[in-house]
Every structure is written in C-alpha cells, then in structure tokens.
Design an enzyme around this catalytic site. Structure first.
Site, mmCIF file in Angstrom:
data_model
loop_
_atom_site.group_PDB
_atom_site.id
_atom_site.type_symbol
_atom_site.label_atom_id
_atom_site.label_comp_id
_atom_site.label_asym_id
_atom_site.label_seq_id
_atom_site.Cartn_x
_atom_site.Cartn_y
_atom_site.Cartn_z
ATOM 1 N N ASP A 22 -4.711 -9.504 -8.564
ATOM 2 C CA ASP A 22 -5.042 -8.819 -9.351
ATOM 3 C C ASP A 22 -3.724 -7.964 -10.187
ATOM 4 O O ASP A 22 -3.160 -8.206 -11.357
ATOM 5 C CB ASP A 22 -5.877 -7.756 -9.271
ATOM 6 C CG ASP A 22 -5.772 -6.961 -7.812
ATOM 7 O OD1 ASP A 22 -4.768 -7.252 -7.269
ATOM 8 O OD2 ASP A 22 -6.647 -6.251 -7.272
ATOM 9 N N ARG B 90 0.614 3.798 -3.285
ATOM 10 C CA ARG B 90 0.097 5.035 -3.205
ATOM 11 C C ARG B 90 1.261 6.234 -2.735
ATOM 12 O O ARG B 90 0.923 7.283 -3.583
ATOM 13 C CB ARG B 90 -0.794 4.953 -1.682
ATOM 14 C CG ARG B 90 -2.040 4.067 -2.032
ATOM 15 C CD ARG B 90 -3.065 4.421 -0.701
ATOM 16 N NE ARG B 90 -3.888 3.136 -0.712
ATOM 17 C CZ ARG B 90 -5.229 2.930 -0.389
ATOM 18 N NH1 ARG B 90 -5.820 4.000 -0.337
ATOM 19 N NH2 ARG B 90 -5.943 1.982 -0.431
ATOM 20 N N GLU C 170 0.879 -1.362 0.179
ATOM 21 C CA GLU C 170 0.137 -0.005 0.100
ATOM 22 C C GLU C 170 0.717 1.029 -0.021
ATOM 23 O O GLU C 170 0.601 2.074 -0.735
ATOM 24 C CB GLU C 170 -1.020 0.093 1.286
ATOM 25 C CG GLU C 170 -1.960 -1.172 1.185
ATOM 26 C CD GLU C 170 -3.070 -0.803 0.168
ATOM 27 O OE1 GLU C 170 -2.934 0.156 -0.700
ATOM 28 O OE2 GLU C 170 -4.075 -1.617 0.070
ATOM 29 N N GLU D 133 -11.860 0.521 -10.803
ATOM 30 C CA GLU D 133 -11.448 -0.255 -11.746
ATOM 31 C C GLU D 133 -12.521 -0.293 -13.266
ATOM 32 O O GLU D 133 -11.874 -0.293 -14.418
ATOM 33 C CB GLU D 133 -11.407 -1.785 -11.369
ATOM 34 C CG GLU D 133 -10.092 -1.832 -10.571
ATOM 35 C CD GLU D 133 -10.246 -1.242 -9.009
ATOM 36 O OE1 GLU D 133 -11.379 -1.005 -8.822
ATOM 37 O OE2 GLU D 133 -9.024 -1.485 -8.235
HETATM 38 C C1 DMJ Z 1 -6.052 0.564 -5.190
HETATM 39 O O1 DMJ Z 1 -5.456 0.841 -4.116
HETATM 40 C C2 DMJ Z 1 -5.217 0.149 -6.441
HETATM 41 O O2 DMJ Z 1 -5.774 0.239 -7.488
HETATM 42 C C3 DMJ Z 1 -5.019 -1.601 -6.217
HETATM 43 O O3 DMJ Z 1 -4.476 -2.139 -7.125
HETATM 44 C C4 DMJ Z 1 -6.433 -2.013 -5.829
HETATM 45 N N1 DMJ Z 1 -7.353 -1.561 -5.071
HETATM 46 C C5 DMJ Z 1 -7.494 -0.058 -4.904
HETATM 47 C C6 DMJ Z 1 -8.579 0.656 -5.846
HETATM 48 O O4 DMJ Z 1 -9.560 -0.390 -5.949
#
Ligand code: DMJ
Length: 479
Positions: free
Chosen positions: A269, A146, A142, A385
């Site tokens: 993912d 971010r 995270e 997404e």
């Molecule tokens: C974001 O922090 C990023 O896109 C991550 O890859 C997946 N989750 C969230 C958004 O849904």
C-alpha cells in the site's frame, strides 16, 4: 466530478429510505436489502442523516469528544505505555520498554483539535520518558511512520527543538537498517547496537520511509537520511516486473522476490503513497517518474472493473493475471492517493465501492471478497483509510456528497466501537463483538481525518501539508 448521477425524484426516494432507519447498520442493510445493488450505489451519496442536521460544527465537536473519551482512557489506565487496552482497562507495550506510542501519535491531533491541556501533558510525558537508546530490535517501518513522523510534525507544529532532537536521535539509530547489499532496509534494527534482522521484507516496509527521513534531512541539513531512504525506494522500484508491478515479499539481501501477488493492500500500500507524496513534498522528479509508471501498471492490471463495482484486487506481478478478488480496509487508502494525484474520476468510483463494503454490515471488514461481496477476514481494527479517502475527496472536489459518505462511516464507527473506556476494535463486523485493542493510529489518523472532515477548512491548510501514512501533517519549510 460527481459521485452519482441520479434525478431528484429518485434522490428523494433515497432520502425516505434512510430517514426511516435508525442507524448505520440498518442503513446499509435496508439499502442493500430493498434495492438492487446498482441503484443502491447511486443512492448512497444522497442521504442526510440526523447528525448532519446538527451541522459540521456539531459533528466536529462530537469527534473531538470521542477523541477525549479515548485519550482519557489512555491517561487513566495506560499512562506511560504504548497503548490502552480498552476492555480489560490495561496497557500494552510493543517492546520490552514503552515508546509512549499513543501520546506521540496523538499529539498533533490534539493541537489541531485545540486540546491544549491534554497536549501539554502528552508533551511533558514524551520529553520526560521517550528514549531510543534501547537494546532490542524494533520494526523500522512502524517506528518510522508513528514515532519519527509524530516527532517531526510535533516539532513543526509546536516548535520545541527537543522534538527534533528526539527525531534525529531516532533517525541515527535507524540508519544501520539500510546496510544491506541492495540498499533496501532490513525489517528490524536494534536501536542500541545497530544489529539488523529480518531480510524478508515487502514494498511497504521498504518504501514508506522517505517522507520522514527525507524531512529529517531537510530539517537538519544532513543528507544521510534522505539518501538512504531514496536509495531503498529506487532499488525496490528497479526490481519491478517487466509489466511494471511489484510483488508482496522480497529478500533485501539477494533482491529476489519471495511473493509475487501484486495489490494495493497491506505490505505494498504505502509504497505507492510515498512515491506520489515524495514528489509532492520534495519536488524530486525521480519520484514523479516512479509514481507515473507505477500507477499506470496498477490501473492496468490491479484495478478490476467487476460487476459489483470498481475495485483494486490481486494480480500476478509477472503475468498481470487476476489472482484474487480481494480488497479490504487497508486498500481503501488508494482512493485518497488517486484523488491527491488528480485522478478524481477513478478515486470517486473506488470510493463508492468502499462505501458499499462499509455499509454492508455498518462497518467495513478487514478483508473482503468483492466478487462474492463477503468478508474474508471479518474484524475491524479502527482503521482510518475509508474515512481518509472520503476526506481527501471532499477537500479536493468540494463535493458535499463525499462528506455525506464520511458522515455515515464516522457515525457508525463511533457507535459500534465505543466502549466504557476508550474505543475497541471489532472482532466481527457482523456481530459487532468488541476486541480488546485500541491502536495508536485510531487517535493519530482515524479521529484526525474524521475531525478534519467536519472542521472548518482553516483548521488545517490541506494544500500546504503532506500527510505521512500515519496522518502526521508535514510542511515543506525548506527552500
Ligand atoms: C497505519 O499504521 C498506517 O496508515 C499504515 O500505512 C497502514 N496501517 C495503519 C492504519 O490502518
């Protein structure tokens, strides 16, 4: 490629159905209620909402206004903290001290939207308050996507070397996380002591560090970050099953799989996303090879040609057998990745399924059983997404109908999640009851992709950037 194949007479019928509707929810319901699902799917790209009559410039302005509404809530009630709590008008920090997560995540969106005053205030706050010398463990994934991603794009777009200095300091403090027997990182690292914890990890958290750390290496001429992140991905890839799939949980010390569900949702993912994008950004052929073989296995075993549409569900990583008919808000990113890889045919088909999931209740649920067409987990976390995929497909194919899908989704999302202060997640997409949470990715990703969908193409040269998984655009500025 084309979104649907339908004659003009039917198209007009589709228009009529929608023009009598007043909103996204009724749109979805009237569509699904009145028409056979297959016909409905064919009709969805057709409608022109009232919003579109205003044209993309007005749409972009509406998204910009929504961003300002969210940001003003943060400035007023959560200044200096990680996130705004929109309903209680409070603030939330992820850890004992704030990393000013919302300003870092939102800064490049402000620059793209031309919000210079807001960007200046956010920058001053970041430079004044952001420190990574913190004696507590943070989640490597995270913090990387971010904060490191946000600081790198801030540096590339704004040019201030203090952003790069912060990024480098963070990169150095993250490196101890990679000191496991396998080279795969622990989930947590103490930024002050370097102590690690959390050996049970997953492909997403192990394999979504390459774009940020790799770029840091390129910008600082220090190969340590690139090498650590690449070794982690390669180690994970080397543990794929004989049929080429990865599972959902792995022990980074022993390299033994603890969860054998394979899918493209949360926990896996962005591992796939970064295989493709690391190749595109760095030109490193090893990533191309890993992407090519991985996506082939995913398309073979995880993809599902179901009676309700084309989906990516759950499969056993060892046998390839179907283990669940589960899809959701997070999985929706996969259409964007397929499109970016050049597979606009699969991407377009998946996009139609995503749109159907979204329009069933007017907003998509977090998780969805596509065999039953029912939510498994009914909340909506303000995730980007689905809109991200519409944006990619629109930019890559130039087909206006993808922008139409995006328009319907943006329109309903802004309507149902807007609160008096900021925007709020939904507890349940059926009731639209709001929940007291506004994650920083709403400003970093959701509103950025929504804005770019309508903004003139010159706002951002789509072909010249690679978005990290938090929508921070990274430019290849090195030879
Ligand atoms: C974001 O922090 C990023 O896109 C991550 O890859 C997946 N989750 C969230 C958004 O849904």
């Amino acid at each position: 490629m084309s979104v649907g194949c339908i004659g003009t007479r039917r198209l007009r019928a589709g228009l009529a159905v929608r023009r009598t509707s007043s909103g996204g929810r009724r749109l979805g319901r009237s569509c699904l209620g009145a028409l056979a699902p297959a016909l409905c799917l064919l009709l969805v790209p057709a409608p022109r909402l009232a919003a579109q009559a205003r044209g993309p410039d007005a749409e972009a302005a509406a998204v910009r206004e929504a961003f300002l509404h969210a940001w003003r809530g943060y400035e007023r009630y959560a200044w200096g903290h990680d996130e705004l709590l929109p309903l209680s008008r409070g603030a939330r920090d992820w850890y004992p001290a704030s990393f000013v997560m919302t300003p870092v995540d939102a800064f490049d969106t402000m620059l793209l939207m031309g919000l210079t005053d807001e960007a200046a205030r956010a920058k001053a706050l970041i430079i004044e308050r952001l420190s990574f010398d913190r004696d507590f463990p943070v989640q490597v994934f995270e913090v990387t996507i971010r904060l490191l991603g946000g600081l790198i794009s801030a540096y590339q777009m704004d040019g201030d070397p203090r952003f790069l200095a912060l990024a480098r300091d963070l990169g150095n403090r993250l490196l101890p996380a990679f000191e496991s027997k396998t080279g795969m990182p622990y989930r947590y690292v103490n930024l002050h002591t370097g102590a690690v914890s959390g050996p049970e990890s997953n492909p997403a958290e192990i394999g979504t560090l390459m774009l940020e750390l790799g770029t840091l290496s390129k910008l600082t001429s220090d190969a340590r970050y690139y090498d650590a992140a690449k070794r982690a991905v390669t180690s994970l890839y080397g543990r794929r099953s004989r049929i080429g799939l990865v599972g959902s949980e792995i022990d980074v010390e022993s390299g033994v799989w603890r969860g054998i569900d394979s899918h493209v949702g949360g926990g896996i993912d962005s591992y796939y996303e970064y295989l493709l994008k690391s190749w595109l950004l760095f030109g490193d052929q090893d990533f191309k090879r890993m992407w090519d073989s991985s996506v082939a296995a995913v398309n073979r075993y995880v993809a599902d040609e179901a009676p309700t549409g084309y989906w990516y569900g759950y499969a056993d990583m060892v046998t390839g057998g179907r283990s669940a008919t589960r899809f959701g808000a997070l999985e929706a990113f996969f259409a964007a990745v397929l499109a970016r890889s050049g597979d606009t045919a699969r991407a377009g088909r998946l996009m139609r399924s995503i749109f159907r999931m979204w329009t069933t209740f007017g907003v998509e649920p977090e998780e969805w059983n596509y065999a039953l067409m029912r939510p498994i987990s009914p909340g909506y976390e303000l995730r980007p997404e689905a809109i991200e995929s519409a944006y990619y497909l629109f930019r890559i194919t130039g087909d206006e109908r993808y922008r139409d899908l995006g328009r319907v989704m943006v329109d309903s999302l802004l309507r149902y999640t807007r609160a008096e202060v900021g925007f709020a997640a939904l507890r349940d997409v059926e009731t639209k009851q709001q929940r007291d949470r506004m994650e920083s990715f709403f400003l970093a990703e959701t509103l950025k992709y929504a804005f770019l969908l309508f903004a003139p193409p010159q706002t951002l040269d789509f072909d010249a950037v690679i978005f990290n998984t938090e929508a921070h655009p990274i430019r290849r500025t090195w030879p």
